[in-house]
Structures are given as structure tokens and as C-alpha cells.
Write a protein that holds these residues in place. Sequence first.
Motif, PDB file in Angstrom:
ATOM      1  N   THR A   1       9.678   1.750   0.992  1.00 46.58           N
ATOM      2  CA  THR A   1      10.707   1.853   0.132  1.00 46.58           C
ATOM      3  C   THR A   1      12.043   0.816   0.461  1.00 46.58           C
ATOM      4  OG1 THR A   1      10.008   3.964  -0.105  1.00 46.58           O
ATOM      5  CG2 THR A   1      12.377   3.472  -0.837  1.00 46.58           C
ATOM      6  N   HIS A   2      12.266   0.716   1.818  1.00 42.80           N
ATOM      7  CA  HIS A   2      13.385  -0.101   2.485  1.00 42.80           C
ATOM      8  C   HIS A   2      13.043  -1.516   2.191  1.00 42.80           C
ATOM      9  CE1 HIS A   2      16.527  -1.452   4.933  1.00 42.80           C
ATOM     10  NE2 HIS A   2      15.776  -2.297   5.476  1.00 42.80           N
ATOM     11  N   ARG A   3      11.751  -1.806   2.511  1.00 43.57           N
ATOM     12  CA  ARG A   3      11.432  -3.153   2.008  1.00 43.57           C
ATOM     13  C   ARG A   3      11.378  -3.573   0.784  1.00 43.57           C
ATOM     14  NH1 ARG A   3      12.971  -6.245   5.143  1.00 43.57           N
ATOM     15  NH2 ARG A   3      12.414  -7.766   3.617  1.00 43.57           N
ATOM     16  N   ILE A   4      11.032  -2.728  -0.299  1.00 44.74           N
ATOM     17  CA  ILE A   4      11.031  -2.962  -1.599  1.00 44.74           C
ATOM     18  C   ILE A   4      12.678  -2.986  -2.192  1.00 44.74           C
ATOM     19  CG2 ILE A   4      10.819  -1.870  -3.874  1.00 44.74           C
ATOM     20  CD1 ILE A   4       8.244  -3.014  -2.894  1.00 44.74           C
ATOM     21  N   ARG A   5      13.395  -2.122  -1.449  1.00 47.54           N
ATOM     22  CA  ARG A   5      14.883  -2.476  -1.930  1.00 47.54           C
ATOM     23  C   ARG A   5      15.599  -3.698  -1.556  1.00 47.54           C
ATOM     24  NH1 ARG A   5      16.259   3.755  -0.783  1.00 47.54           N
ATOM     25  NH2 ARG A   5      15.621   4.628  -2.558  1.00 47.54           N
ATOM     26  N   VAL A   6      15.081  -4.113  -0.278  1.00 44.48           N
ATOM     27  CA  VAL A   6      15.938  -5.189   0.198  1.00 44.48           C
ATOM     28  C   VAL A   6      15.166  -6.535  -0.585  1.00 44.48           C
ATOM     29  CG1 VAL A   6      15.834  -6.851   2.140  1.00 44.48           C
ATOM     30  CG2 VAL A   6      16.272  -4.321   2.682  1.00 44.48           C
ATOM     31  N   GLU A   7      13.840  -6.429  -0.910  1.00 38.94           N
ATOM     32  CA  GLU A   7      13.341  -7.323  -1.499  1.00 38.94           C
ATOM     33  C   GLU A   7      14.098  -7.557  -3.086  1.00 38.94           C
ATOM     34  OE1 GLU A   7      11.052 -10.109  -0.837  1.00 38.94           O
ATOM     35  OE2 GLU A   7      11.577  -9.398   1.233  1.00 38.94           O
ATOM     36  N   ALA A   8      14.020  -6.526  -3.603  1.00 40.73           N
ATOM     37  CA  ALA A   8      14.566  -6.443  -5.166  1.00 40.73           C
ATOM     38  C   ALA A   8      16.058  -6.962  -4.946  1.00 40.73           C
ATOM     39  CB  ALA A   8      14.666  -4.887  -5.569  1.00 40.73           C
ATOM     40  N   HIS A   9      16.811  -6.500  -4.049  1.00 36.71           N
ATOM     41  CA  HIS A   9      18.232  -6.988  -4.018  1.00 36.71           C
ATOM     42  C   HIS A   9      18.205  -8.362  -3.539  1.00 36.71           C
ATOM     43  CE1 HIS A   9      22.436  -6.394  -1.937  1.00 36.71           C
ATOM     44  NE2 HIS A   9      22.278  -7.265  -3.331  1.00 36.71           N
ATOM     45  N   ALA A  10      17.415  -8.995  -2.838  1.00 36.29           N
ATOM     46  CA  ALA A  10      17.612 -10.562  -2.535  1.00 36.29           C
ATOM     47  C   ALA A  10      17.066 -11.244  -3.795  1.00 36.29           C
ATOM     48  CB  ALA A  10      16.293 -10.633  -1.230  1.00 36.29           C
ATOM     49  N   ILE A  11      16.014 -10.828  -4.530  1.00 40.07           N
ATOM     50  CA  ILE A  11      15.584 -11.368  -5.760  1.00 40.07           C
ATOM     51  C   ILE A  11      16.721 -11.387  -6.586  1.00 40.07           C
ATOM     52  CG2 ILE A  11      13.907 -11.226  -7.743  1.00 40.07           C
ATOM     53  CD1 ILE A  11      11.714 -10.461  -5.406  1.00 40.07           C
TER      54      ILE A  11
ATOM     55  N   ILE B   1       1.691  -2.181  -6.514  1.00 47.24           N
ATOM     56  CA  ILE B   1       0.995  -3.243  -7.190  1.00 47.24           C
ATOM     57  C   ILE B   1       1.971  -4.088  -7.867  1.00 47.24           C
ATOM     58  CG2 ILE B   1      -0.626  -3.989  -8.467  1.00 47.24           C
ATOM     59  CD1 ILE B   1      -2.327  -1.711  -7.947  1.00 47.24           C
ATOM     60  N   LEU B   2       2.651  -3.665  -8.688  1.00 48.90           N
ATOM     61  CA  LEU B   2       3.611  -4.584  -9.822  1.00 48.90           C
ATOM     62  C   LEU B   2       4.624  -5.479  -8.979  1.00 48.90           C
ATOM     63  CD1 LEU B   2       3.756  -2.511 -13.056  1.00 48.90           C
ATOM     64  CD2 LEU B   2       2.259  -4.443 -12.382  1.00 48.90           C
ATOM     65  N   ILE B   3       5.230  -4.265  -8.012  1.00 48.68           N
ATOM     66  CA  ILE B   3       6.627  -5.112  -7.564  1.00 48.68           C
ATOM     67  C   ILE B   3       6.120  -6.276  -6.591  1.00 48.68           C
ATOM     68  CG2 ILE B   3       8.279  -4.751  -5.996  1.00 48.68           C
ATOM     69  CD1 ILE B   3       8.746  -1.904  -7.362  1.00 48.68           C
ATOM     70  N   PRO B   4       5.181  -5.817  -5.458  1.00 47.43           N
ATOM     71  CA  PRO B   4       4.777  -6.825  -4.690  1.00 47.43           C
ATOM     72  C   PRO B   4       4.305  -8.171  -5.100  1.00 47.43           C
ATOM     73  CG  PRO B   4       3.914  -4.686  -3.884  1.00 47.43           C
ATOM     74  CD  PRO B   4       4.666  -4.592  -4.921  1.00 47.43           C
ATOM     75  N   ALA B   5       3.540  -7.854  -6.499  1.00 47.68           N
ATOM     76  CA  ALA B   5       2.754  -8.921  -7.243  1.00 47.68           C
ATOM     77  C   ALA B   5       4.056  -9.961  -7.896  1.00 47.68           C
ATOM     78  CB  ALA B   5       2.005  -8.734  -8.390  1.00 47.68           C
ATOM     79  N   GLY B   6       5.267  -9.336  -8.315  1.00 47.39           N
ATOM     80  CA  GLY B   6       6.403  -9.864  -8.909  1.00 47.39           C
ATOM     81  C   GLY B   6       7.200 -10.695  -7.936  1.00 47.39           C
ATOM     82  N   VAL B   7       7.109  -9.920  -6.531  1.00 47.63           N
ATOM     83  CA  VAL B   7       7.922 -10.688  -5.430  1.00 47.63           C
ATOM     84  C   VAL B   7       6.864 -11.827  -4.781  1.00 47.63           C
ATOM     85  CG1 VAL B   7       8.152 -10.464  -2.997  1.00 47.63           C
ATOM     86  CG2 VAL B   7       8.948  -8.506  -4.525  1.00 47.63           C
ATOM     87  N   TRP B   8       5.618 -11.832  -4.905  1.00 44.02           N
ATOM     88  CA  TRP B   8       4.689 -12.995  -4.547  1.00 44.02           C
ATOM     89  C   TRP B   8       4.885 -14.133  -5.514  1.00 44.02           C
ATOM     90  CZ3 TRP B   8       0.750 -15.158  -7.374  1.00 44.02           C
ATOM     91  CH2 TRP B   8       0.172 -16.180  -6.645  1.00 44.02           C
TER      92      TRP B   8
END
Length: 122
Positions: free
Chosen positions: A6-16, A61-68
Motif C-alpha cells: 500500500t505504501h509503495r502504491i501511494r508513493v508510486e501514484a504520487h510520483a506519477i 494488477i491494474l495499478i502496477p501495469a499502469g506504473v510499468w
Amino acid sequence: MGKSFTHRIRVEAHAIWLAARDPRTPLPAKLVGLLVAAYALSPIDLIPDFIPVLGLVDDAILIPAGVWLFERLVPRELLAEHRATAEAAASRPVSKWGVAIVIALWALIALLAYEFLTLGYD
């Protein structure tokens, strides 16, 4: 100790989100980035989390795929810069007064909604 998913997703989403608003980011990446960040940070999921197994699959699945995909569309240094900014923001202390104010506002809204909905039933 490793950070939670959850922390990684929040940080990645904020970075994006930060990178998508950066003028150095190409337009196609901006569009993908805004969609990914909006979905990741939205309280509304495609599949609600309370549905067993499937509720978490969209986030996993969707969020990591979008980050990728976003990572492939922006310069590596640009995303690294915004990841550092997002990580620093995530490690800031949370204001207990801010949390209390938000909870109080939600309680007030709930009370007002209840009063409004039950107005004619007394």
C-alpha cells in the motif's frame, strides 16, 4: 524493513501524479500518468475491495501495469526525481489535528444528512 504494498502504491501514484504535471513529460505519458494516478488515488475502485479476492485483484494488477507503462514513456531520471519527492512527502508526520478535523467534518456531514433524511418522520 521493507515498505508495504500500500505504501509503495501511494508513493508510486504520487510520483506519477507529479511527473504527469511536469512540463518535461511527453504528452502520451501525461495522459497515461493522469489516468494511473487518478485510479490509484481514487477512493472508488473498478471492483470494490469488499468482494473477496476480486476486490484486490484490480489494485494488484491494474495499478502496477499502469506504473510499468508509465515508466516506459518517461525518462528514467525524471521519474526518479519525482519518486524521491513522493517518498519524502510520504515520510512526513501526519497532523493529528488535521485528522481530527476531517473526522469531525465527516461526522457533521453524516449528522446533517441523517437529520435531513429523517426530517419528516418525527
